[in-house]
Enzyme design. Sequence first.
Site, PDB file in Angstrom:
ATOM      1  N   ALA A  11      11.082 -21.768  19.244  1.00 40.21           N
ATOM      2  CA  ALA A  11      11.084 -21.334  17.847  1.00 40.21           C
ATOM      3  C   ALA A  11      10.557 -22.413  16.910  1.00 40.21           C
ATOM      4  CB  ALA A  11      12.489 -20.923  17.429  1.00 40.21           C
ATOM      5  N   GLY A  12      10.214 -23.571  17.464  1.00 39.90           N
ATOM      6  CA  GLY A  12       9.711 -24.669  16.626  1.00 39.90           C
ATOM      7  C   GLY A  12       8.351 -24.291  16.036  1.00 39.90           C
ATOM      8  N   ARG A  16       2.532 -30.254  15.085  1.00 43.96           N
ATOM      9  CA  ARG A  16       1.608 -31.268  15.604  1.00 43.96           C
ATOM     10  C   ARG A  16       0.474 -30.682  16.441  1.00 43.96           C
ATOM     11  NH1 ARG A  16       6.555 -34.646  18.045  1.00 43.96           N
ATOM     12  NH2 ARG A  16       7.444 -32.551  17.929  1.00 43.96           N
ATOM     13  N   ASN A 227       3.168 -31.627  22.594  1.00 45.34           N
ATOM     14  CA  ASN A 227       3.308 -31.548  21.144  1.00 45.34           C
ATOM     15  C   ASN A 227       1.958 -31.469  20.441  1.00 45.34           C
ATOM     16  OD1 ASN A 227       6.140 -31.683  21.196  1.00 45.34           O
ATOM     17  ND2 ASN A 227       6.055 -33.906  21.438  1.00 45.34           N
ATOM     18  N   ASN A 352     -25.634  -5.660  35.235  1.00 43.43           N
ATOM     19  CA  ASN A 352     -24.514  -4.750  35.559  1.00 43.43           C
ATOM     20  C   ASN A 352     -23.988  -3.993  34.345  1.00 43.43           C
ATOM     21  OD1 ASN A 352     -23.508  -7.166  34.493  1.00 43.43           O
ATOM     22  ND2 ASN A 352     -21.548  -6.955  35.538  1.00 43.43           N
TER      23      ASN A 352
HETATM   24  C1  UD1 Z   1      12.612 -32.962  21.851  1.00 42.17           C
HETATM   25  C2  UD1 Z   1      13.934 -33.699  21.973  1.00 42.17           C
HETATM   26  C3  UD1 Z   1      13.656 -35.087  22.536  1.00 42.17           C
HETATM   27  C4  UD1 Z   1      12.964 -34.980  23.883  1.00 42.17           C
HETATM   28  C5  UD1 Z   1      11.716 -34.106  23.793  1.00 42.17           C
HETATM   29  C6  UD1 Z   1      11.195 -33.790  25.172  1.00 42.17           C
HETATM   30  C7  UD1 Z   1      15.313 -32.808  20.145  1.00 42.17           C
HETATM   31  C8  UD1 Z   1      15.923 -33.120  18.829  1.00 42.17           C
HETATM   32  N1  UD1 Z   1      14.551 -33.801  20.669  1.00 42.17           N
HETATM   33  O1  UD1 Z   1      11.812 -33.662  20.928  1.00 42.17           O
HETATM   34  O2  UD1 Z   1      14.867 -35.810  22.690  1.00 42.17           O
HETATM   35  O3  UD1 Z   1      12.644 -36.261  24.371  1.00 42.17           O
HETATM   36  O4  UD1 Z   1      12.003 -32.858  23.127  1.00 42.17           O
HETATM   37  O5  UD1 Z   1       9.957 -33.151  25.140  1.00 42.17           O
HETATM   38  O6  UD1 Z   1      15.549 -31.751  20.689  1.00 42.17           O
HETATM   39  N2  UD1 Z   1      12.646 -25.782  18.595  1.00 42.17           N
HETATM   40  C9  UD1 Z   1      13.207 -24.603  18.150  1.00 42.17           C
HETATM   41  N3  UD1 Z   1      13.572 -24.525  16.847  1.00 42.17           N
HETATM   42  C10 UD1 Z   1      13.429 -25.531  15.965  1.00 42.17           C
HETATM   43  C11 UD1 Z   1      12.863 -26.742  16.415  1.00 42.17           C
HETATM   44  C12 UD1 Z   1      12.483 -26.839  17.761  1.00 42.17           C
HETATM   45  O7  UD1 Z   1      13.347 -23.654  18.922  1.00 42.17           O
HETATM   46  O8  UD1 Z   1      13.798 -25.358  14.786  1.00 42.17           O
HETATM   47  C13 UD1 Z   1      12.206 -25.877  20.002  1.00 42.17           C
HETATM   48  C14 UD1 Z   1      10.714 -26.125  20.100  1.00 42.17           C
HETATM   49  O9  UD1 Z   1       9.998 -24.885  20.141  1.00 42.17           O
HETATM   50  C15 UD1 Z   1      10.615 -26.914  21.412  1.00 42.17           C
HETATM   51  C16 UD1 Z   1      11.951 -27.626  21.497  1.00 42.17           C
HETATM   52  O10 UD1 Z   1      12.829 -26.977  20.602  1.00 42.17           O
HETATM   53  O11 UD1 Z   1      10.487 -26.063  22.522  1.00 42.17           O
HETATM   54  C17 UD1 Z   1      11.853 -29.106  21.140  1.00 42.17           C
HETATM   55  O12 UD1 Z   1      11.344 -29.233  19.823  1.00 42.17           O
HETATM   56  P1  UD1 Z   1      10.221 -30.294  19.461  1.00 42.17           P
HETATM   57  O13 UD1 Z   1      10.010 -30.251  17.996  1.00 42.17           O
HETATM   58  O14 UD1 Z   1       9.046 -30.146  20.337  1.00 42.17           O
HETATM   59  O15 UD1 Z   1      11.023 -31.637  19.796  1.00 42.17           O
HETATM   60  P2  UD1 Z   1      10.480 -33.048  20.268  1.00 42.17           P
HETATM   61  O16 UD1 Z   1      10.196 -33.870  19.054  1.00 42.17           O
HETATM   62  O17 UD1 Z   1       9.418 -32.921  21.267  1.00 42.17           O
HETATM   63 CA    CA Z   2       8.326 -31.194  22.200  1.00 41.70          CA
END
Ligand code: UD1
Ligand code: CA
Length: 415
Positions: A11-12, A16, A227, A352
Amino acid sequence: MKNVAAIILAAGLGTRMKSSIPKVLHKVHSRPMLELVLNALRKAGIKNKLLVISPETRSVKKAFPYLKVALQPRPLGSGDALRHTKKYFSRFKGDIIVICGDTPLINAERIKSLLAKHRKSRSSCTILTVDTDDPSGYGRIIKDDSGEVLKIVEEKDLPDYERNIKEINVGLYCFNKKDLFEHLKKIKINPKKKEYYLTDIVELLKASKKKVSSVLSDNSDEALGINSKNDLAKANDIMRKKTISKFMEQGVIVTDPDSTFIDTSAKIGKDTVIHRNTIIESGVSIGSFCEIGPFARIRPGTRIDDNAEIGNFVELVRTKIGRGTKAKHMSYLGDAHIGKGVNVGAGTITANFDGKNKNKTVIGDRAFIGVGAILIAPVRIGKGATVGAGSVVTRNKHVPAGKTVVGVPARLLKK
Ligand code: UD1
Ligand code: CA
C-alpha cells in the site's frame, strides 16, 4: 501449512520508483514482483493470504483479482497498513507472516525456516535478517551483547555510532497473531517521517517481556528491497544470472551469460548452444544440439526440435521448427509450422498479419526457401519444394511438393 497466514504489504506510495505504475506490478524477470512473492508463499505452503493495498495502488487488485485485499486508506506507514488487516483475522488463531511486496527475491525455504524457528523458539515475533556490505537504506538490527534482538532502527533515525551495523531487516517477519495486533496499537508516529513504522513493534514487544528472535540468512541477494528503478535493474540481473546458471547446470551451453536472457519457464535440451545477445522468452521449448543466436529472439509459443540452427537477427514467435532445420540470418518467422531439414534463406519473412488476423504458414520437410522470400500467409509450401530468391508467394497459394516457384508474384517454374 496449518494455522498460518500471510499479509503482503503493497500500500506504500512507492515514491522513490518515480512511476505511475504501482511498485509491485513492476516486472522482475518478466513477472510482476508481487507474483514472485506470492509464488514463494505458495511454495512455502501458505494458502491464507491477504494483500494490503491503498487507493493509489488499487490497480493491483485488477491484476490479481483472486487475492483477498485489505485497504489502507492513507499511506501512514507499514505499521498503519497492518492495523487495517485486524478485522480479517478475528477468528484466526496462529502465526502471521508479514512480507513486503517489494522483496521479490525472497525464497520459499527462507519463509519456511523463519516459521520453523518462530514456532520452535515460541517467540512473539521472529525477523529475517541478513549481513550485507551495503546496508544503506535498510533498517538495522540492534542486538545486545548476548545476541538478543533489542530493536530495529530505520536509517533516518540511526545515530552515527550505529551506522556501521551491517545486519539489516529484510522485511519478512513472523508474528504471533494476538501479540501482533495488541502491540500494533501502541506504535507511535515517527516524528521525522510522519509514519507508523512496523519495525517499532520490536521494542514494544520487548518492553512487555515478549520474546523476539531472528534468523540470519547468508543470502544478501534475496534480501534486496526494490525502492527505485536502479534496484529493479539489480533484481533483474540477479534473477537472470541465477536462471542462466540453472540452465547451464542442466547441460545447456551459454557462451556469454552476461548478454543472454532465458525465461525461467523455457525448456532447453543438453548441448544446445545459446550464443551471446540471445533472448529466449516464456514457454519456449528447444531440443538438444541446437545452435541459437547470436542476436536471436525466440518468443512465446515456439518449439525448436533437435539439431536446428537459428542464427543472428532471427525472430521466431508461435513457430515450430523441425529437426535439423536452419534459419540462420535476418528472418521473421511468425505463426509458421516448418518441417524437418528445411533451409530458410537469409531475410525470409512470413507475413503473418493481414491487419486483422494472424495467419499460418506451413512449410514441408526439406523445402528450400531462397534468400529474401516473402511468404504471405495463409500459405503452404509442399515437401521438398523450392521458393526462388526474392519471390513473393501470395495468400492461399499452395506450392506443390517438389515443385519450384519464382518471381513476384511467385509462379510455378515449368521444367
Ligand atoms: C522497510 C523497513 C526496513 C527494511 C526494508 C526492507 C519499515 C518501517 N522499514 O523499509 O526496516 O529494512 O523495508 O526492504 O517497515 N507500505 C504500506 N503502507 C504504507 C507504507 C508502506 O503498505 O503506508 C508497504 C510498502 O508497500 C512496502 C513495505 O510496506 O511493501 C515497506 O515500505 P517501504 O516504504 O518500501 O519501506 P522501506 O523504507 O523499504
Ligand atoms: Ca522497500
